[in-house]
Design a protein around this motif. Structure first.
Motif, PDB file in Angstrom:
ATOM      1  N   HIS A   1       9.230   3.416  -4.996  1.00 28.65           N
ATOM      2  CA  HIS A   1       7.824   3.378  -4.584  1.00 28.65           C
ATOM      3  C   HIS A   1       7.128   4.678  -4.960  1.00 28.65           C
ATOM      4  O   HIS A   1       5.985   4.671  -5.433  1.00 28.65           O
ATOM      5  CB  HIS A   1       7.738   3.130  -3.077  1.00 28.65           C
ATOM      6  CG  HIS A   1       6.348   3.189  -2.528  1.00 28.65           C
ATOM      7  ND1 HIS A   1       5.862   4.281  -1.841  1.00 28.65           N
ATOM      8  CD2 HIS A   1       5.330   2.294  -2.575  1.00 28.65           C
ATOM      9  CE1 HIS A   1       4.612   4.058  -1.489  1.00 28.65           C
ATOM     10  NE2 HIS A   1       4.265   2.868  -1.917  1.00 28.65           N
ATOM     11  N   MET A   2       7.807   5.797  -4.756  1.00 23.39           N
ATOM     12  CA  MET A   2       7.251   7.096  -5.120  1.00 23.39           C
ATOM     13  C   MET A   2       6.959   7.154  -6.621  1.00 23.39           C
ATOM     14  O   MET A   2       5.890   7.618  -7.044  1.00 23.39           O
ATOM     15  CB  MET A   2       8.227   8.202  -4.726  1.00 23.39           C
ATOM     16  CG  MET A   2       7.766   9.610  -5.068  1.00 23.39           C
ATOM     17  SD  MET A   2       8.997  10.881  -4.603  1.00 23.39           S
ATOM     18  CE  MET A   2      10.224  10.630  -5.917  1.00 23.39           C
TER      19      MET A   2
ATOM     20  N   MET B   1      -0.344   8.722   2.795  1.00 17.26           N
ATOM     21  CA  MET B   1      -0.854   8.750   1.424  1.00 17.26           C
ATOM     22  C   MET B   1      -2.163   9.528   1.288  1.00 17.26           C
ATOM     23  O   MET B   1      -2.302  10.345   0.370  1.00 17.26           O
ATOM     24  CB  MET B   1      -1.027   7.325   0.900  1.00 17.26           C
ATOM     25  CG  MET B   1       0.277   6.579   0.685  1.00 17.26           C
ATOM     26  SD  MET B   1       1.319   7.298  -0.609  1.00 17.26           S
ATOM     27  CE  MET B   1       0.342   6.967  -2.069  1.00 17.26           C
TER      28      MET B   1
ATOM     29  N   GLY C   1       8.429  15.176  -6.744  1.00 18.08           N
ATOM     30  CA  GLY C   1       8.499  14.329  -5.562  1.00 18.08           C
ATOM     31  C   GLY C   1       9.878  14.395  -4.931  1.00 18.08           C
ATOM     32  O   GLY C   1      10.886  14.232  -5.619  1.00 18.08           O
TER      33      GLY C   1
ATOM     34  N   CYS D   1       7.891   4.143 -15.481  1.00 18.58           N
ATOM     35  CA  CYS D   1       6.706   4.865 -15.009  1.00 18.58           C
ATOM     36  C   CYS D   1       6.599   6.262 -15.600  1.00 18.58           C
ATOM     37  O   CYS D   1       5.657   7.005 -15.280  1.00 18.58           O
ATOM     38  CB  CYS D   1       6.724   4.948 -13.479  1.00 18.58           C
ATOM     39  SG  CYS D   1       6.599   3.347 -12.655  1.00 18.58           S
TER      40      CYS D   1
ATOM     41  N   TRP E   1       7.598  13.426   0.059  1.00 16.62           N
ATOM     42  CA  TRP E   1       7.064  12.079  -0.074  1.00 16.62           C
ATOM     43  C   TRP E   1       7.115  11.379   1.276  1.00 16.62           C
ATOM     44  O   TRP E   1       8.185  11.040   1.777  1.00 16.62           O
ATOM     45  CB  TRP E   1       7.833  11.294  -1.126  1.00 16.62           C
ATOM     46  CG  TRP E   1       7.239   9.941  -1.340  1.00 16.62           C
ATOM     47  CD1 TRP E   1       7.725   8.738  -0.914  1.00 16.62           C
ATOM     48  CD2 TRP E   1       6.005   9.665  -2.015  1.00 16.62           C
ATOM     49  NE1 TRP E   1       6.883   7.728  -1.288  1.00 16.62           N
ATOM     50  CE2 TRP E   1       5.813   8.265  -1.958  1.00 16.62           C
ATOM     51  CE3 TRP E   1       5.056  10.459  -2.661  1.00 16.62           C
ATOM     52  CZ2 TRP E   1       4.704   7.650  -2.533  1.00 16.62           C
ATOM     53  CZ3 TRP E   1       3.950   9.846  -3.224  1.00 16.62           C
ATOM     54  CH2 TRP E   1       3.792   8.461  -3.165  1.00 16.62           C
TER      55      TRP E   1
ATOM     56  N   ARG F   1      -2.620  12.782  -1.252  1.00 14.17           N
ATOM     57  CA  ARG F   1      -3.631  12.798  -2.317  1.00 14.17           C
ATOM     58  C   ARG F   1      -4.584  13.984  -2.161  1.00 14.17           C
ATOM     59  O   ARG F   1      -4.937  14.659  -3.143  1.00 14.17           O
ATOM     60  CB  ARG F   1      -4.412  11.488  -2.322  1.00 14.17           C
ATOM     61  CG  ARG F   1      -3.585  10.278  -2.726  1.00 14.17           C
ATOM     62  CD  ARG F   1      -4.425   9.012  -2.774  1.00 14.17           C
ATOM     63  NE  ARG F   1      -3.634   7.834  -3.022  1.00 14.17           N
ATOM     64  CZ  ARG F   1      -3.219   7.445  -4.231  1.00 14.17           C
ATOM     65  NH1 ARG F   1      -3.567   8.156  -5.296  1.00 14.17           N
ATOM     66  NH2 ARG F   1      -2.490   6.343  -4.374  1.00 14.17           N
TER      67      ARG F   1
ATOM     68  N   ARG G   1       6.320   4.725  -8.637  1.00 16.52           N
ATOM     69  CA  ARG G   1       5.216   3.827  -8.998  1.00 16.52           C
ATOM     70  C   ARG G   1       3.858   4.376  -8.580  1.00 16.52           C
ATOM     71  O   ARG G   1       2.824   3.903  -9.068  1.00 16.52           O
ATOM     72  CB  ARG G   1       5.420   2.463  -8.335  1.00 16.52           C
ATOM     73  CG  ARG G   1       6.586   1.651  -8.869  1.00 16.52           C
ATOM     74  CD  ARG G   1       6.557   0.244  -8.300  1.00 16.52           C
ATOM     75  NE  ARG G   1       7.727  -0.531  -8.692  1.00 16.52           N
ATOM     76  CZ  ARG G   1       8.791  -0.724  -7.908  1.00 16.52           C
ATOM     77  NH1 ARG G   1       8.817  -0.184  -6.684  1.00 16.52           N
ATOM     78  NH2 ARG G   1       9.802  -1.442  -8.329  1.00 16.52           N
ATOM     79  N   SER G   2       3.818   5.342  -7.704  1.00 14.53           N
ATOM     80  CA  SER G   2       2.557   5.821  -7.132  1.00 14.53           C
ATOM     81  C   SER G   2       1.653   6.510  -8.145  1.00 14.53           C
ATOM     82  O   SER G   2       0.439   6.573  -7.961  1.00 14.53           O
ATOM     83  CB  SER G   2       2.840   6.791  -5.993  1.00 14.53           C
ATOM     84  OG  SER G   2       3.332   8.037  -6.497  1.00 14.53           O
TER      85      SER G   2
ATOM     86  N   LEU H   1       1.702   9.680  -8.546  1.00 11.35           N
ATOM     87  CA  LEU H   1       1.402  11.012  -8.008  1.00 11.35           C
ATOM     88  C   LEU H   1       2.403  12.078  -8.425  1.00 11.35           C
ATOM     89  O   LEU H   1       2.110  13.266  -8.302  1.00 11.35           O
ATOM     90  CB  LEU H   1       1.342  10.962  -6.475  1.00 11.35           C
ATOM     91  CG  LEU H   1       0.212  10.148  -5.845  1.00 11.35           C
ATOM     92  CD1 LEU H   1       0.284  10.243  -4.329  1.00 11.35           C
ATOM     93  CD2 LEU H   1      -1.145  10.620  -6.351  1.00 11.35           C
TER      94      LEU H   1
ATOM     95  N   PRO I   1       5.166   8.230   2.667  1.00  9.27           N
ATOM     96  CA  PRO I   1       4.199   7.185   2.304  1.00  9.27           C
ATOM     97  C   PRO I   1       3.270   6.771   3.427  1.00  9.27           C
ATOM     98  O   PRO I   1       2.218   6.182   3.157  1.00  9.27           O
ATOM     99  CB  PRO I   1       5.085   6.026   1.844  1.00  9.27           C
ATOM    100  CG  PRO I   1       6.449   6.324   2.359  1.00  9.27           C
ATOM    101  CD  PRO I   1       6.557   7.803   2.441  1.00  9.27           C
TER     102      PRO I   1
END
Length: 271
Positions: A145-146, A92, A109, A192, A87, A96, A148-149, A151, A89
């Motif tokens: 944050h990870m 990004m 992650g 999440c 991870w 993706r 919430r992504s 991903l 950020p």
């Protein structure tokens, strides 16, 4: 009996065995599912001295090898293709694009870096106590944050940062505000739908403690965070490593099920 081990590595990155050798080891364990979750190739500017020089170039072929194994008729455990996503950020678009390039069943992650600073095998803890505590706090802010992504499906070894500063990290856990920071992150995982990994890899370290340690494990159970169980194996003898002990550890906090993901969909397996 833990029925799935979905975190393992091969010689494509820095493991010590091929896909086939790791699968044959899994066949000897009684597992129902085995997931290959090789590290993700790193973006430009990041480097791990443990990885093979040709890792990035070999990664697509490795994915095809696992996908071929998924299609092979076998009496062994069902094969899943995952990846352990570093991870980062600041990259990004890179992350993706990488995840879209292959049909992963799940994404683990992992926080091996805070910005460009390693918290793993190249970590430097020659810093003040104040700076170390700030890093620990930031680590859990980034983990939230990870989550919430959207991903990732699993947050791996959620106190990996303790690897080379075990005593300092555990001292921080008792400082004012530290558990509030961790609690906020665990709440984000639950909200999440991101599963927390409980890993026997820590039992192979000199501190001989699972990831996560008891305090975080208790907090996660109280928050209602779901878990997956994993070995983070890098060699055949580590597949399903210490799973009897890991099952007892998880059950002592009230857990009776672990999660796997098939095609991105969560399935809970009793143990």
């Amino acid at each position: 009996m833990i029925r799935a081990d979905i975190h393992m590595h091969t010689c494509i990155s820095h493991g010590q065995a091929t896909v086939e050798e790791m699968y044959q080891a899994a066949c000897q364990t009684g597992l129902d599912y085995v997931g290959f979750s090789e590290h993700s190739p790193l973006p430009e500017g990041f480097f791990c001295r443990l990885y093979r020089e040709d890792f990035a170039a070999s990664f697509p072929g490795y994915c095809q090898e696992v996908l071929a194994l998924k299609q092979r008729e076998t009496t062994g455990p069902q094969v899943l293709l995952g990846t352990e996503l570093d991870w980062i950020p600041s990259n990004m678009p890179y992350m993706r694009q990488l995840l879209a390039a292959h049909p992963f069943d799940y994404v683990i992650g992992s926080l091996h870096y805070l910005d460009e600073m390693s918290v793993g095998y190249n970590a430097n803890w020659n810093c003040s106590e104040e700076e170390a505590f700030a890093r620990f706090t930031y680590y859990y802010r980034v983990m939230a944050h990870m989550a919430r992504s959207g991903l990732v499906h699993i947050a791996s070894h959620p106190d990996f940062i303790k690897l080379h500063c075990f005593d300092l990290f555990n001292y921080w856990l008792w400082q004012p505000g530290s558990r509030e920071v961790i609690g906020e992150t665990l709440a984000v995982l639950r909200q999440c739908g991101v599963v927390m990994e409980v890993s026997s890899a820590g039992l192979r370290q000199k501190f001989c403690e699972p990831y996560p340690g008891p305090m975080i494990m208790d907090m996660a159970a109280r928050e209602g965070v779901l878990i997956s169980l994993a070995s983070d194996a890098h060699r055949p003898q580590e597949v399903a490593y210490a799973f009897d002990e890991l099952a007892r550890y998880a059950r002592s906090y009230g857990y009776r099920e672990s999660a796997i993901f098939i095609g991105g969909q969560r399935t809970m397996l009793p143990f």
